[in-house]
Design a protein around this motif. Structure first.
Motif, mmCIF file in Angstrom:
data_model
loop_
_atom_site.group_PDB
_atom_site.id
_atom_site.type_symbol
_atom_site.label_atom_id
_atom_site.label_comp_id
_atom_site.label_asym_id
_atom_site.label_seq_id
_atom_site.Cartn_x
_atom_site.Cartn_y
_atom_site.Cartn_z
ATOM 1 N N CYS A 156 0.840 -1.208 0.000
ATOM 2 C CA CYS A 156 0.000 0.000 0.000
ATOM 3 C C CYS A 156 0.874 1.257 0.000
ATOM 4 N N SER A 157 2.009 1.183 0.720
ATOM 5 C CA SER A 157 2.877 2.369 0.822
ATOM 6 C C SER A 157 3.596 2.636 -0.495
ATOM 7 N N VAL A 158 4.093 1.567 -1.132
ATOM 8 C CA VAL A 158 4.759 1.747 -2.430
ATOM 9 C C VAL A 158 3.757 2.330 -3.432
ATOM 10 N N ALA A 159 2.555 1.712 -3.492
ATOM 11 C CA ALA A 159 1.572 2.129 -4.489
ATOM 12 C C ALA A 159 1.155 3.592 -4.260
ATOM 13 N N ARG A 160 0.940 3.948 -3.004
ATOM 14 C CA ARG A 160 0.537 5.324 -2.690
ATOM 15 C C ARG A 160 1.593 6.324 -3.171
ATOM 16 N N ARG A 161 2.858 6.038 -2.822
ATOM 17 C CA ARG A 161 3.915 7.001 -3.142
ATOM 18 C C ARG A 161 4.177 7.056 -4.653
ATOM 19 N N LEU A 162 4.093 5.884 -5.319
ATOM 20 C CA LEU A 162 4.247 5.886 -6.787
ATOM 21 C C LEU A 162 3.134 6.730 -7.408
ATOM 22 N N GLY A 163 1.921 6.564 -6.884
ATOM 23 C CA GLY A 163 0.785 7.315 -7.402
ATOM 24 C C GLY A 163 0.995 8.820 -7.246
ATOM 25 N N GLU A 164 1.601 9.211 -6.110
ATOM 26 C CA GLU A 164 1.847 10.643 -5.874
ATOM 27 C C GLU A 164 2.954 11.170 -6.790
ATOM 28 N N LEU A 165 4.027 10.374 -6.921
ATOM 29 C CA LEU A 165 5.201 10.855 -7.669
ATOM 30 C C LEU A 165 5.026 10.751 -9.180
ATOM 31 N N ARG A 166 4.169 9.855 -9.622
ATOM 32 C CA ARG A 166 3.924 9.656 -11.064
ATOM 33 C C ARG A 166 2.421 9.789 -11.323
ATOM 34 N N PRO A 167 1.897 11.031 -11.218
ATOM 35 C CA PRO A 167 0.435 11.199 -11.334
ATOM 36 C C PRO A 167 -0.124 10.764 -12.688
ATOM 37 N N ASP A 168 0.744 10.727 -13.728
ATOM 38 C CA ASP A 168 0.231 10.328 -15.046
ATOM 39 C C ASP A 168 0.370 8.833 -15.305
ATOM 40 N N ALA A 169 0.982 8.114 -14.377
ATOM 41 C CA ALA A 169 1.200 6.681 -14.586
ATOM 42 C C ALA A 169 0.028 5.874 -14.009
ATOM 43 N N SER A 170 -0.150 4.664 -14.530
ATOM 44 C CA SER A 170 -1.176 3.771 -13.952
ATOM 45 C C SER A 170 -0.480 2.754 -13.049
ATOM 46 N N ILE A 171 -1.056 2.556 -11.875
ATOM 47 C CA ILE A 171 -0.452 1.640 -10.893
ATOM 48 C C ILE A 171 -1.502 0.614 -10.493
ATOM 49 N N ALA A 172 -1.163 -0.667 -10.685
ATOM 50 C CA ALA A 172 -2.072 -1.740 -10.252
ATOM 51 C C ALA A 172 -1.540 -2.293 -8.934
ATOM 52 N N LEU A 173 -2.405 -2.356 -7.933
ATOM 53 C CA LEU A 173 -2.044 -2.943 -6.630
ATOM 54 C C LEU A 173 -2.897 -4.201 -6.490
ATOM 55 N N VAL A 174 -2.248 -5.363 -6.442
ATOM 56 C CA VAL A 174 -3.016 -6.612 -6.538
ATOM 57 C C VAL A 174 -2.731 -7.515 -5.344
ATOM 58 N N ASP A 175 -3.795 -8.081 -4.784
ATOM 59 C CA ASP A 175 -3.627 -8.970 -3.627
ATOM 60 C C ASP A 175 -4.448 -10.238 -3.805
ATOM 61 N N ALA A 176 -3.934 -11.304 -3.221
ATOM 62 C CA ALA A 176 -4.618 -12.598 -3.285
ATOM 63 C C ALA A 176 -5.913 -12.591 -2.464
ATOM 64 N N ALA A 177 -5.992 -11.706 -1.461
ATOM 65 C CA ALA A 177 -7.164 -11.702 -0.557
ATOM 66 C C ALA A 177 -7.760 -10.294 -0.505
ATOM 67 N N ARG A 178 -8.626 -10.044 0.473
ATOM 68 C CA ARG A 178 -9.175 -8.701 0.670
ATOM 69 C C ARG A 178 -8.190 -7.875 1.489
ATOM 70 N N LEU A 179 -8.182 -6.585 1.240
ATOM 71 C CA LEU A 179 -7.259 -5.716 1.973
ATOM 72 C C LEU A 179 -7.634 -5.711 3.467
ATOM 73 N N GLY A 180 -6.645 -5.847 4.303
ATOM 74 C CA GLY A 180 -6.894 -5.895 5.753
ATOM 75 C C GLY A 180 -6.949 -7.324 6.273
ATOM 76 N N HIS A 181 -7.002 -8.279 5.333
ATOM 77 C CA HIS A 181 -7.097 -9.685 5.716
ATOM 78 C C HIS A 181 -5.714 -10.273 5.984
ATOM 79 N N GLY A 182 -4.686 -9.722 5.348
ATOM 80 C CA GLY A 182 -3.308 -10.232 5.485
ATOM 81 C C GLY A 182 -2.683 -9.815 6.810
ATOM 82 N N THR A 183 -1.377 -10.074 6.930
ATOM 83 C CA THR A 183 -0.710 -9.869 8.220
ATOM 84 C C THR A 183 -0.814 -8.417 8.705
#
Ligand SMILES: Cc1cc2nc3c(=O)[nH]c(=O)nc-3n(C[C@H](O)[C@H](O)[C@H](O)COP(=O)(O)OP(=O)(O)OC[C@H]3O[C@@H](n4cnc5c(N)ncnc54)[C@H](O)[C@@H]3O)c2cc1C
Length: 469
Positions: free
Chosen positions: A87-114
């Protein structure tokens, strides 16, 4: 400050300062790489299965249906794993590269992992008695404190309702071995110039309502949260150019000509992959012989009645960390639940049978009764397991592992805060931004190699001994 894309750097990142001076920062590129990284296709063996949702997750309302990876998707960056690191990488990439597309993908629902099933301590510093690697601990403390500050800002700015509390933490000891470890916690704090205060037995009894503990050490500077609520809030407040895909396990990463992330119902094609799959990164060929996976277990009770809550001391909440590694983490939450975490087991797969979860619930029940004898039969919202990662040297798994493939694992002490800042800094490294903090991160030694199984299992089990309630 902005330099060229870090994909161009093989072993050193070239950065420019604001005066246009160029210099090279050593990048952990290739360190921690295993043979499978050179293969044309990386298969994710043993996809994550955390079992039933954590008690924290069960307290949240049902989320809206998940957006899954379906059909052919193209993204400039694909982050695999939506825990605190991803989540932190994706957030910061999104901020620094506003014109880029970023896919954040997880095997489960967010909040379900460790990241959503831990004990909810956001730590500026942490050790179980003593400091083994002082220089590295100093660096990690600086990173963790920056992580706590960043999370505090995000929770405030996005009004994330996650019971954020600046109560701090108290390290406690209940046995002679615990008292020795507590002395080590104090001397470790001294070495790291962390302010602390010793609490005698009466003071801990007043705080907790329990005569179970012999002594404690109070230190500030950390925070307590409902972790699943925080993770969900971080997920719903991502920049608009970050697309979150859940319930989409990545089975395979095809590396022929860019990257193709193969999920059951679709494929993401991208030029840059960032693996944030925690200990599962090892099963994808990154740092597989560097992070020791250790499972631990927790239970969360239903909210206590007024009568029951009155047995837990004179405050409205507390957060206790064991001075001894085999002890228990215990919280009274703001919504008056008890969180009990203990028991450590070597765990390569991170899968837990129903029988094991039942056994752990019984252990937690006994642990609660040992502290508050009248609360031994309080109802549980849930009991669950999760995996922690440890290194031999408190080292880092951070950087570029092959052309266009980056990874971050946040092991050892304070992994939530160090994972948050590690994710932010990895995005900055990818985008060629330099900072003092990035240099601190890059100067943390790479995680040292560990022996293979079955030797590792043997050594770890011997070290863990029996976890005491
Ligand atoms: C009971 C317990 C208590 C703890 N208490 C604390 C605490 O109080 N404070 C603290 O700092 N730390 C604590 N920890 C440790 C901490 O929670 C973890 O170290 C941290 O959450 C790791 O973050 P992460 O982003 O690296 O991994 P994760 O949160 O595990 O995220 C990785 C994600 O990758 C996904 N994934 C894996 N493989 C794939 C794949 N092939 N395809 C798609 N997705 C994939 C997983 O589903 C997962 O969501 C605790 C851990 C446990 C188990």
């Amino acid at each position: 400050m902005v330099a060229q894309d870090a994909r161009d750097f093989q072993y050193r990142a070239r950065v420019e300062d604001s005066d246009g001076r160029t210099y090279h920062v050593p990048c952990k590129t290739a360190r921690g790489t295993d043979d499978s990284m050179a293969r044309r296709s990386i298969r994710a063996r043993d996809l994550p299965d955390n079992g039933p949702g954590s008690g924290w997750y069960r307290c949240l309302p049902e989320p809206p249906p998940a957006r899954r990876v379906t059909g052919d998707i193209r993204a400039d960056y694909a982050v695999v794993g939506a825990g605190i690191c991803g989540c932190s990488v994706a957030r910061r990439l999104g901020e620094l590269r506003p014109d880029a597309s970023i896919a954040l993908v997880d095997a489960a629902r967010l909040g379900h992992g460790t990241s959503g099933r831990n004990a909810g301590f956001l730590l500026d510093h942490h050790s179980h008695g003593g400091v083994d690697h002082l220089e590295t601990a100093r660096k990690n403390d600086r990173l963790s404190a920056a992580g706590t500050s960043w999370l505090r800002e995000l929770v405030r700015d996005h009004q994330i309702r996650c019971q954020w509390s600046d109560w701090g933490r108290v390290y406690v000891a209940a046995t002679p071995a615990g008292l020795d470890a507590l002395a080590g916690v104090g001397s470790g704090f001294d070495a790291l110039a962390v302010d602390w205060q010793r609490l005698g037995r009466d003071a801990v009894t007043r705080l907790t309502g329990s005569g179970y503990y012999l002594a404690g050490i109070r230190a500030g500077g950390s925070a307590l949260v409902q972790p699943a609520a925080m993770m969900r809030g971080l997920g719903t407040s991502l920049p608009a150019n970050v697309e979150l895909y859940e319930d989409s396990p990545v089975h395979e990463i095809d590396t022929r000509g860019g990257y193709r992330l193969v999920c059951p119902e679709g494929v993401i094609a991208t030029g840059t992959v960032i693996l944030c799959t925690h200990v599962a990164a090892g099963r994808m060929g990154v740092a597989s012989a560097r992070v020791v996976p250790v499972a631990t277990f927790a239970s969360l009770t239903e909210p206590l009645s007024d009568h029951q809550a009155a047995m837990l001391g004179n405050g409205s909440e507390f957060g206790l960390l064991p001075a001894h590694p085999n002890g228990s983490t215990v919280r009274l939450t703001r919504d008056r639940r008890i969180l009990m975490r203990n028991s450590l087991r070597y765990s390569r797969t991170g899968r837990y049978s129903t029988a094991l979860i039942e056994e752990m619930a019984a252990v937690h029940r006994r642990s609660i009764a040992a502290r508050w004898p009248d609360l031994g039969d309080v109802a549980f919202t849930g009991t669950w397991g999760g995996v922690l990662g440890f290194t031999r040297n408190e080292g880092a798994v951070f950087g570029q592992f092959r052309d266009g493939l980056f990874a971050l694992v946040s092991p050892d002490a304070a992994p939530m805060t160090r994972g948050a800042i590690g994710g932010k800094l990895l995005a900055e490294l990818i985008c060629g931004h330099d900072s003092d903090l990035l240099r601190v991160m890059l100067s943390v030694p790479a995680a040292a190699r560990i022996p293979p199984d079955p030797l590792l299992r043997l050594l770890v089990n011997r070290r863990l001994g029996r976890s005491s309630p």
